[in-house]
Design a protein around this motif. Structure first.
Motif, PDB file in Angstrom:
ATOM      1  N   ILE A   1       0.868  -1.176   0.000  1.00  0.00           N
ATOM      2  CA  ILE A   1       0.000   0.000   0.000  1.00  0.00           C
ATOM      3  C   ILE A   1       0.905   1.226   0.000  1.00  0.00           C
TER       4      ILE A   1
ATOM      5  N   TRP B   1      -8.856   0.629   4.771  1.00  0.00           N
ATOM      6  CA  TRP B   1      -8.295  -0.512   4.037  1.00  0.00           C
ATOM      7  C   TRP B   1      -8.338  -1.754   4.922  1.00  0.00           C
TER       8      TRP B   1
ATOM      9  N   THR C   1     -11.939  -2.917   5.237  1.00  0.00           N
ATOM     10  CA  THR C   1     -12.409  -3.557   4.010  1.00  0.00           C
ATOM     11  C   THR C   1     -11.995  -5.027   3.975  1.00  0.00           C
TER      12      THR C   1
ATOM     13  N   LEU D   1      -9.309  -3.743  -3.622  1.00  0.00           N
ATOM     14  CA  LEU D   1      -8.261  -2.943  -2.995  1.00  0.00           C
ATOM     15  C   LEU D   1      -7.059  -2.732  -3.910  1.00  0.00           C
TER      16      LEU D   1
END
Length: 122
Positions: free
Chosen positions: A10, A66, A69, A88
């Motif tokens: 990420i 995130w 999710t 994602l």
């Protein structure tokens, strides 16, 4: 026995027009173990080196989303783990995005996620 998994780093891109980024987490999906988690770590000083005006609080909140999710919270409630992972890691032009998806083999996805966060983010 080692099993396959997929992961993506990420990334925070505080000023999309500049293309500069820092790694702020890892999302890891292992279908065989029904495992999908994101672990994040935001280093404030590194982020502010790229953009002194970056909204650190908002970025932290987005990183929390995130992680949520992955658990199936909110809009992801009706999605399978695989669908959530693909959602994602889909390409986007926002302050948070996923890098390329990579594959690996591990015996324990949770331990591997921690190893990757330590290696690639912290």
């Amino acid at each position: 026995m080692r099993i396959p998994y997929e992961y993506a780093v990420i990334q925070a891109v505080p000023r999309v027009e500049r293309g500069e980024l820092i790694n702020v987490g890892v999302v890891l999906y292992c279908q065989r173990r029904d495992f999908l988690e994101a672990r994040t770590h935001l280093h404030d000083e590194r982020l502010r080196a790229l953009d002194p005006a970056a909204d650190v609080k908002a970025i932290r909140e987005a990183l929390t989303s995130w992680e949520a999710t992955c658990t199936g919270a909110g809009a992801a409630a009706g999605m399978s783990q695989g669908e959530r992972f693909r959602w994602l890691v889909a390409p986007r032009s926002t302050i948070l995005r996923a890098g390329p998806v990579h594959m690996g083999l591990a015996t324990d996805p949770a331990e591997e996620l921690e190893r990757l966060v330590t290696l690639l983010v912290r």
